[in-house]
Design a protein around this motif. Structure first.
Motif, PDB file in Angstrom:
ATOM      1  N   ASP A   1       0.866   3.405  -7.490  1.00  0.00           N
ATOM      2  CA  ASP A   1       1.935   2.948  -6.594  1.00  0.00           C
ATOM      3  C   ASP A   1       3.253   3.648  -6.925  1.00  0.00           C
ATOM      4  O   ASP A   1       4.006   4.026  -6.034  1.00  0.00           O
ATOM      5  CB  ASP A   1       2.100   1.432  -6.677  1.00  0.00           C
ATOM      6  CG  ASP A   1       0.923   0.685  -6.054  1.00  0.00           C
ATOM      7  OD1 ASP A   1      -0.010   1.341  -5.577  1.00  0.00           O
ATOM      8  OD2 ASP A   1       0.956  -0.553  -6.044  1.00  0.00           O
TER       9      ASP A   1
ATOM     10  N   ASN B   1       5.880  -6.034  -6.193  1.00  0.00           N
ATOM     11  CA  ASN B   1       4.687  -5.243  -6.515  1.00  0.00           C
ATOM     12  C   ASN B   1       4.563  -5.149  -8.040  1.00  0.00           C
ATOM     13  O   ASN B   1       5.142  -4.257  -8.658  1.00  0.00           O
ATOM     14  CB  ASN B   1       4.786  -3.857  -5.882  1.00  0.00           C
ATOM     15  CG  ASN B   1       3.547  -3.016  -6.134  1.00  0.00           C
ATOM     16  OD1 ASN B   1       2.693  -3.356  -6.953  1.00  0.00           O
ATOM     17  ND2 ASN B   1       3.451  -1.893  -5.445  1.00  0.00           N
TER      18      ASN B   1
ATOM     19  N   LYS C   1       2.915   7.132  -5.510  1.00  0.00           N
ATOM     20  CA  LYS C   1       2.936   7.115  -4.043  1.00  0.00           C
ATOM     21  C   LYS C   1       4.353   6.924  -3.510  1.00  0.00           C
ATOM     22  O   LYS C   1       4.735   7.515  -2.496  1.00  0.00           O
ATOM     23  CB  LYS C   1       2.057   5.981  -3.510  1.00  0.00           C
ATOM     24  CG  LYS C   1       0.593   6.265  -3.478  1.00  0.00           C
ATOM     25  CD  LYS C   1      -0.125   5.075  -2.864  1.00  0.00           C
ATOM     26  CE  LYS C   1      -1.599   5.105  -3.184  1.00  0.00           C
ATOM     27  NZ  LYS C   1      -2.271   3.857  -2.756  1.00  0.00           N
TER      28      LYS C   1
END
Length: 118
Positions: free
Chosen positions: A64, A89, A67
């Motif tokens: 993540d 997150n 990304k």
């Protein structure tokens, strides 16, 4: 008692948990992905340990993180922005995150754990 924010599928979290258990350190486990720390908690920790920098709290090896291309954004990011992202997150937080009264560690390093948690 200390709070251990980990991820059951993370080998580093499992190793750190085992180390704490083997050394008789009691802790309360909270799944970092299912229930990340609240934004206010993260802000408090980031301010208290500001000398470590925001990068210390980020899981810089996570998918993540890559990304979202956070590597290039952290230097310009505020504590509030970082805490907001991490509270939404948990995979963005370096694990395990272990918090006690006036103590905090991210990641697992036996020497650091010995110095901090024993």
């Amino acid at each position: 008692m200390i709070k251990f924010y980990g991820y059951k599928r993370c080998s580093t979290s499992r190793s750190a948990q085992k180390w704490l258990e083997d050394h008789g350190v009691q802790f309360e486990f909270q799944d970092l992905v299912e229930q990340p720390p609240q934004k206010e908690e993260l802000i408090s920790w980031m301010k208290q340990y500001q000398d470590r920098g925001l990068r210390y709290f980020f899981n810089t090896h996570g998918m993540d993180y890559r990304k979202m291309q956070l590597k290039d954004k952290i230097s310009e990011m505020s504590i509030d922005e970082a805490a907001d992202l991490m509270s939404k997150n948990g995979k963005l937080i370096k694990r395990p995150l272990v918090v006690g009264s006036n103590k905090l560690t991210c990641g697992f390093n036996e020497q650091v754990y010995t110095e901090t948690w024993l």
